[in-house]
Design an enzyme around this catalytic site. Sequence first.
Site, PDB file in Angstrom:
ATOM      1  N   THR B  39      72.876   9.617  97.536  1.00 48.12           N
ATOM      2  CA  THR B  39      73.066   8.173  97.403  1.00 48.12           C
ATOM      3  C   THR B  39      73.986   7.653  98.503  1.00 48.12           C
ATOM      4  O   THR B  39      73.770   6.574  99.054  1.00 48.12           O
ATOM      5  CB  THR B  39      73.651   7.847  96.010  1.00 48.12           C
ATOM      6  OG1 THR B  39      72.815   8.451  95.023  1.00 48.12           O
ATOM      7  CG2 THR B  39      73.722   6.354  95.778  1.00 48.12           C
ATOM      8  N   HIS B  42      72.020   7.096 101.481  1.00 49.83           N
ATOM      9  CA  HIS B  42      71.279   5.833 101.392  1.00 49.83           C
ATOM     10  C   HIS B  42      72.176   4.663 101.797  1.00 49.83           C
ATOM     11  O   HIS B  42      71.753   3.765 102.516  1.00 49.83           O
ATOM     12  CB  HIS B  42      70.764   5.599  99.967  1.00 49.83           C
ATOM     13  CG  HIS B  42      69.525   6.368  99.638  1.00 49.83           C
ATOM     14  ND1 HIS B  42      68.330   6.159 100.284  1.00 49.83           N
ATOM     15  CD2 HIS B  42      69.299   7.337  98.730  1.00 49.83           C
ATOM     16  CE1 HIS B  42      67.421   6.985  99.778  1.00 49.83           C
ATOM     17  NE2 HIS B  42      67.978   7.714  98.848  1.00 49.83           N
TER      18      HIS B  42
END
Lengths: 338, 338
Positions: B39, B42
């Site tokens: 994450t 990202h």
Amino acid sequence: MKAAYYSGNQSFTIREDQPKEPQAGEARIKIAYCGICGTDLHVYHGAMDARVTTNRVIGHECSAVVDAVGAGVVGVAPGDQVVVRPLKHCGECPACRKGYVHVCQNLKFLGLDTEGAMQQMWTLPAHTLHKVPSDMRLDHAALIEPTAVACHDVARSRLQPGEDVLVIGGGPIGLLVAMVARQAGGNVVISEVSDYRLSVAEKLGFKTLNPTKVNVAEAVWKMTGNKGAEVVFEVSGSRPGIETMTEAAAVRGRIVMVAIHGKKPEVDMFKFFWRELELLGARVYEARDYEKAIELVVSGAIDCKTLITDIQELEDIAKAFKALDGNATAMKSLIKCS
Amino acid sequence: MKAAYYSGNQSFTIREDQPKEPQAGEARIKIAYCGICGTDLHVYHGAMDARVTTNRVIGHECSAVVDAVGAGVVGVAPGDQVVVRPLKHCGECPACRKGYVHVCQNLKFLGLDTEGAMQQMWTLPAHTLHKVPSDMRLDHAALIEPTAVACHDVARSRLQPGEDVLVIGGGPIGLLVAMVARQAGGNVVISEVSDYRLSVAEKLGFKTLNPTKVNVAEAVWKMTGNKGAEVVFEVSGSRPGIETMTEAAAVRGRIVMVAIHGKKPEVDMFKFFWRELELLGARVYEARDYEKAIELVVSGAIDCKTLITDIQELEDIAKAFKALDGNATAMKSLIKCS
């Protein structure tokens, strides 16, 4: 005795057959009524010729009276009113060995993979029979098989009293699922596009939503105080149904896949992750689902009168299928076999 | 103290900040190590700027030592070694009221929706802390958060000892899921396309399948005596993974959706029906998953040494992200914060 053979391309051939003597473990039953299932309509359209062949007595939603039993049969005797749980498992595959005999890896479905009920006498394994009360109406008893489907779906959902339930699709199975879920204590709302089916659902006392007029998921979230539906049954077999099932489900909601989606739809996997949703496949039924279905039909919790919209004689089977096919105001058609 | 702010477009800004005094119910912790999560990558790529902003200290996979606590804090004291369960629930939404606080409908994820761990001192709600043994290696402790993800995934699967398990995807989370599933008694095989990751999986003692070389589902059916895998973890986030998960699952198999599929993939709903499969979404973790993860990391059931492939100083955070990004031979990179 008369037997109706599916003979390909939306046709049936009525033949005079000799009733078969029941062998050890078998029973011969005199069929009273046999409902036409959605699957039977698929057969009628030729979609299942490879599996069913074009020379087969189909039908599995039946009620009957036991005519004779073979050696070693216990539990049923001539004169008993019965229904058929039309499954034959192998007993040896990994699924059977775990007790999941209804999803046996070599399952034979009677009336598709073998001869079925659309005949006057049917000789079949006696273990498939469930007794129903001797004073039960046998037209209503023909609805026990589809009711058992609904009982299995509701059992898979682990529905608890007071939970909010969305049923997507208001055909015969959708309505049966809704009735069984209501009886189990669910607050049920039905989503359906057909005005006729919506009117039947409302007559049966259900709240309804028409996805051509409202956003069903938004309506469900609003109706449930920003919670969503704990249980969703996808019975529509449609792409919008697949979309709505994930949108309408509450956090940790359980979605039961009742419909058969032949083509792989796009499914919102992100919502499964985000809300920790569950998807539960459900196929046919187990013995206990039949016992529950018998109880519900006998008690009147299932409104058979409203669901049965046509009854035709066995000789008129072709007419019955034609009348049902694509009929927007038909629910359940029965064939009267004897 | 130093803090690394994600400042948009694959960049970080190191700033000198004033440590915050812990208020009532808060603790100030001195961060030891913080892992880089998928994450976080990202975020680094700008894919989450709308949620995270471009001026935020990110990071949530951390180990730390308590520096100070505010009024009313019990259970942790200065000097304790701790890890953070980076979730802040509202306590009032329908999901919280049912006890599903980790999937709260208004959940804040610390280090994304708030400031996070990639700084030297972090002041945060004390209820997010779990104590770890005082002699525990804090680089290894930084793997407790992703291990808790894996513990949650395995708990969702209801894995029983002796069941066959397929893990689709052999990155850090896939390997952690595999290790936790093995510890729970599962017979685990890992499907992975990267030769490097396959070699790591094998070094960790796992059977592996390479979908570029074999049909994984067929191999699983063969390995399991025509039964299939009782439990499948889809960790790959790929379309072929979605295909394999339904093909490889046994009758009544449970498929846990671990990966985040941003785009809706085509899913074989027919197999869910036919084999009565279950799909279980799994997100983050609950307190008990943290306790289990601590136990597993402390006991050595999680091979932290093999998983940690890079450690960089906080000042070198940009270098650490760049080195990890798209690196086929990296597993878990840690930032050493103090």
